[in-house]
Motif scaffolding. Structure first.
Motif, PDB file in Angstrom:
ATOM      1  N   LEU A  91       0.799  -1.223   0.000  1.00 60.73           N
ATOM      2  CA  LEU A  91       0.000   0.000   0.000  1.00 60.73           C
ATOM      3  C   LEU A  91       0.825   1.263   0.000  1.00 60.73           C
ATOM      4  CD1 LEU A  91      -1.616   1.350   3.120  1.00 60.73           C
ATOM      5  CD2 LEU A  91      -0.271  -0.678   3.453  1.00 60.73           C
ATOM      6  N   ASN A  92       0.273   2.276  -0.654  1.00 60.99           N
ATOM      7  CA  ASN A  92       0.813   3.621  -0.604  1.00 60.99           C
ATOM      8  C   ASN A  92       0.405   4.207   0.758  1.00 60.99           C
ATOM      9  OD1 ASN A  92       0.511   6.580  -0.848  1.00 60.99           O
ATOM     10  ND2 ASN A  92       1.077   6.273  -2.989  1.00 60.99           N
ATOM     11  N   GLU A  93       1.337   4.903   1.407  1.00 57.32           N
ATOM     12  CA  GLU A  93       1.061   5.430   2.755  1.00 57.32           C
ATOM     13  C   GLU A  93      -0.164   6.356   2.797  1.00 57.32           C
ATOM     14  OE1 GLU A  93       5.634   5.780   4.418  1.00 57.32           O
ATOM     15  OE2 GLU A  93       4.888   7.279   3.031  1.00 57.32           O
ATOM     16  N   THR A  97      -8.423   6.260   5.139  1.00 61.67           N
ATOM     17  CA  THR A  97      -8.356   7.208   6.260  1.00 61.67           C
ATOM     18  C   THR A  97      -6.921   7.176   6.759  1.00 61.67           C
ATOM     19  OG1 THR A  97     -10.662   6.769   6.842  1.00 61.67           O
ATOM     20  CG2 THR A  97      -9.238   7.689   8.571  1.00 61.67           C
ATOM     21  N   HIS A  98      -6.198   8.285   6.577  1.00 61.12           N
ATOM     22  CA  HIS A  98      -4.757   8.218   6.862  1.00 61.12           C
ATOM     23  C   HIS A  98      -4.198   9.519   7.411  1.00 61.12           C
ATOM     24  CE1 HIS A  98      -4.625  10.093   2.838  1.00 61.12           C
ATOM     25  NE2 HIS A  98      -3.453  10.571   3.212  1.00 61.12           N
ATOM     26  N   MET A  99      -3.004   9.377   7.976  1.00 64.80           N
ATOM     27  CA  MET A  99      -2.302  10.548   8.507  1.00 64.80           C
ATOM     28  C   MET A  99      -1.280  11.075   7.509  1.00 64.80           C
ATOM     29  SD  MET A  99       0.066  10.979  11.849  1.00 64.80           S
ATOM     30  CE  MET A  99      -1.179  11.849  12.793  1.00 64.80           C
ATOM     31  N   ASP A 100      -1.168  12.398   7.427  1.00 66.54           N
ATOM     32  CA  ASP A 100      -0.040  13.065   6.759  1.00 66.54           C
ATOM     33  C   ASP A 100       0.911  13.499   7.878  1.00 66.54           C
ATOM     34  OD1 ASP A 100      -1.490  12.882   4.406  1.00 66.54           O
ATOM     35  OD2 ASP A 100      -1.575  15.041   4.036  1.00 66.54           O
ATOM     36  N   ALA A 101       2.084  12.899   7.941  1.00 66.75           N
ATOM     37  CA  ALA A 101       3.077  13.333   8.938  1.00 66.75           C
ATOM     38  C   ALA A 101       3.783  14.567   8.385  1.00 66.75           C
ATOM     39  CB  ALA A 101       4.071  12.209   9.186  1.00 66.75           C
ATOM     40  N   LEU A 103       6.728  15.023   7.661  1.00 66.97           N
ATOM     41  CA  LEU A 103       7.693  14.625   6.634  1.00 66.97           C
ATOM     42  C   LEU A 103       7.088  14.528   5.234  1.00 66.97           C
ATOM     43  CD1 LEU A 103      10.589  13.597   5.993  1.00 66.97           C
ATOM     44  CD2 LEU A 103       9.795  11.288   6.535  1.00 66.97           C
ATOM     45  N   HIS A 104       5.766  14.377   5.139  1.00 65.34           N
ATOM     46  CA  HIS A 104       5.121  14.223   3.826  1.00 65.34           C
ATOM     47  C   HIS A 104       5.452  15.403   2.897  1.00 65.34           C
ATOM     48  CE1 HIS A 104       2.228  13.094   0.821  1.00 65.34           C
ATOM     49  NE2 HIS A 104       1.193  13.783   1.264  1.00 65.34           N
ATOM     50  N   PHE A 105       5.498  16.608   3.448  1.00 61.60           N
ATOM     51  CA  PHE A 105       5.776  17.783   2.615  1.00 61.60           C
ATOM     52  C   PHE A 105       6.941  18.607   3.164  1.00 61.60           C
ATOM     53  CE2 PHE A 105       2.947  18.650  -1.029  1.00 61.60           C
ATOM     54  CZ  PHE A 105       2.205  17.476  -1.011  1.00 61.60           C
ATOM     55  N   THR A 213     -12.303  14.662   3.065  1.00 59.32           N
ATOM     56  CA  THR A 213     -12.046  14.576   1.622  1.00 59.32           C
ATOM     57  C   THR A 213     -10.643  13.993   1.389  1.00 59.32           C
ATOM     58  OG1 THR A 213     -11.154  16.808   1.646  1.00 59.32           O
ATOM     59  CG2 THR A 213     -13.499  16.586   1.101  1.00 59.32           C
ATOM     60  N   LEU A 214     -10.225  13.957   0.134  1.00 57.00           N
ATOM     61  CA  LEU A 214      -8.940  13.350  -0.230  1.00 57.00           C
ATOM     62  C   LEU A 214      -7.732  14.232   0.039  1.00 57.00           C
ATOM     63  CD1 LEU A 214     -10.010  11.636  -3.573  1.00 57.00           C
ATOM     64  CD2 LEU A 214      -8.779  10.472  -1.724  1.00 57.00           C
ATOM     65  N   SER A 215      -7.935  15.487   0.441  1.00 60.55           N
ATOM     66  CA  SER A 215      -6.775  16.361   0.603  1.00 60.55           C
ATOM     67  C   SER A 215      -7.049  17.508   1.571  1.00 60.55           C
ATOM     68  CB  SER A 215      -6.374  16.936  -0.760  1.00 60.55           C
ATOM     69  OG  SER A 215      -5.151  17.615  -0.670  1.00 60.55           O
ATOM     70  N   VAL A 226      -1.759  24.429   1.371  1.00 63.08           N
ATOM     71  CA  VAL A 226      -1.980  24.124   2.795  1.00 63.08           C
ATOM     72  C   VAL A 226      -0.995  23.038   3.253  1.00 63.08           C
ATOM     73  CG1 VAL A 226      -3.642  23.202   4.482  1.00 63.08           C
ATOM     74  CG2 VAL A 226      -4.397  24.856   2.752  1.00 63.08           C
ATOM     75  N   HIS A 227      -0.824  22.004   2.439  1.00 63.49           N
ATOM     76  CA  HIS A 227       0.167  20.965   2.779  1.00 63.49           C
ATOM     77  C   HIS A 227       1.536  21.611   3.055  1.00 63.49           C
ATOM     78  CE1 HIS A 227      -2.625  17.977   1.075  1.00 63.49           C
ATOM     79  NE2 HIS A 227      -1.853  17.025   1.544  1.00 63.49           N
ATOM     80  N   TYR A 228       1.968  22.526   2.156  1.00 62.41           N
ATOM     81  CA  TYR A 228       3.315  23.110   2.272  1.00 62.41           C
ATOM     82  C   TYR A 228       3.446  24.108   3.411  1.00 62.41           C
ATOM     83  CZ  TYR A 228       5.473  20.967  -1.803  1.00 62.41           C
ATOM     84  OH  TYR A 228       6.030  20.055  -2.667  1.00 62.41           O
ATOM     85  N   LEU A 238      -4.977  14.784   8.802  1.00 60.36           N
ATOM     86  CA  LEU A 238      -5.720  13.532   8.606  1.00 60.36           C
ATOM     87  C   LEU A 238      -6.623  13.723   7.401  1.00 60.36           C
ATOM     88  CD1 LEU A 238      -6.861  12.766  12.270  1.00 60.36           C
ATOM     89  CD2 LEU A 238      -5.155  11.485  10.955  1.00 60.36           C
ATOM     90  N   GLU A 239      -6.669  12.726   6.533  1.00 61.78           N
ATOM     91  CA  GLU A 239      -7.509  12.827   5.332  1.00 61.78           C
ATOM     92  C   GLU A 239      -8.451  11.631   5.261  1.00 61.78           C
ATOM     93  OE1 GLU A 239      -4.433  15.416   2.564  1.00 61.78           O
ATOM     94  OE2 GLU A 239      -4.120  13.266   2.761  1.00 61.78           O
ATOM     95  N   CYS A 240      -9.551  11.834   4.513  1.00 61.01           N
ATOM     96  CA  CYS A 240     -10.580  10.783   4.363  1.00 61.01           C
ATOM     97  C   CYS A 240     -11.136  10.335   5.717  1.00 61.01           C
ATOM     98  CB  CYS A 240     -10.041   9.588   3.598  1.00 61.01           C
ATOM     99  SG  CYS A 240      -9.400   9.974   1.968  1.00 61.01           S
TER     100      CYS A 240
END
Ligand SMILES: N[C@@H](CC(=O)c1ccccc1NC=O)C(=O)O
Length: 275
Positions: A91-93, A97-101, A103-105, A213-215, A226-228, A238-240
């Motif tokens: 799986l892709n991280e 329903t997942h976390m953006d740490a 480090l993601h951006f 949502t997805l983002s 927003v990510h950056y 957290l997304e989804c």
């Protein structure tokens, strides 16, 4: 004093002393609490009475940001043949329903395994933008929405997660979740406005933002603004997220069961809230 009377008097003095120490300990603790209150993990004052699952079930066809399949299940052993079941996952991280740490951006931000466990339990603030999202798929959480939440619920709690409830969770099994427009590429779903993220960073101690949502950015965002802004500051996303509509605007406690995978930029998480 007779022998019995001496014993009784000593006992009574001991009891009084114990009482005295107990009282001073309580008073001391109260004083310490006023001087430097530890940050509250739990939003509610009473014991929680229910738990709401905020996690979508992960399936191989779960919608993804870029549209390609990101979760694959391969059965390794099955009960009929081997008398036990084990699957292997690929799986892709950033799936389900997942976390953006952070480090993601960012080049060297905190990876998912490095987020202190105390940061994964926090008060949850739910900002309901369902009304505008029902007529505008590109709706965003703005500083005005945050101000309206504060007006209705009081100050943002310390170290909270601020979640966008856009109503998009109900589209998770249909194409409307990605909602690709007539140009065949631009997605249309709600997210946080960059100025709302900046406001939360500058004026509150919010440590996470969450979206259904997805983002974190809304669908048409060309630049992950927003990510950056949010993730390199050491905060997480957290997304989804599912089931936000079952939660109060204020008062729930969020628990993020993020994976402890070394160097991970995020990962599917079991997310739930206690009310
Ligand atoms: N909103 C998604 C975006 C995402 O997954 C992503 C963003 C930029 C480059 C690659 C991404 N995911 C690729 O697998 C996320 O942050 O999880």
């Amino acid at each position: 004093m007779c022998h019995h009377c001496v014993t009784e008097s000593v006992k009574s003095r001991m009891l009084n002393r114990r009482d005295f120490f107990r009282r001073s300990a309580v008073a001391g603790a109260a004083a310490a609490a006023t001087i430097s209150a530890p940050q509250a993990l739990f939003a509610q004052k009473a014991m929680p009475t229910k738990v709401e699952d905020m996690t979508h079930t992960l399936t191989e066809d779960f919608p993804t940001y870029f549209g390609d399949q990101q979760f694959f299940v391969k059965p390794l052993f099955n009960y009929a043949e081997h008398k036990f079941n084990i699957n292997e996952w690929r799986l892709n991280e950033h799936t389900g329903t997942h976390m953006d740490a952070p480090l993601h951006f960012s080049a060297d931000g905190t990876s998912v395994d490095e987020i202190p466990v105390g940061d994964l339990v926090c008060p949850l603030a739910v900002i309901d933008i369902r009304e505008k999202a029902s007529t505008d798929a590109d709706a965003q959480v703005t500083p005005d929405d945050i101000r309206a939440w504060i007006e209705a619920n009081g100050d943002m709690p310390e170290g909270a997660c601020v979640a966008m409830l856009s109503g998009w969770g109900e589209h998770v099994t249909t194409d409307k979740f990605r909602n690709v427009g007539e140009d065949g590429k631009t997605m249309h779903f709600p997210g946080f406005h960059i100025e709302a993220a900046q406001m939360l960073m500058e004026e509150t101690s919010t440590k996470g933002i969450a979206v259904d949502t997805l983002s974190l950015d809304h669908g048409p965002s060309p630049d992950f603004a927003v990510h950056y802004e949010w993730l390199p500051s050491g905060r997480w996303g957290l997304e989804c997220i599912a089931n936000l509509e079952a939660l109060p605007a204020a008062g729930a406690t969020l628990v993020v069961g993020a994976p402890k995978v070394k160097g991970g930029s995020g990962g599917p998480a079991r997310v739930f809230a206690m009310v």
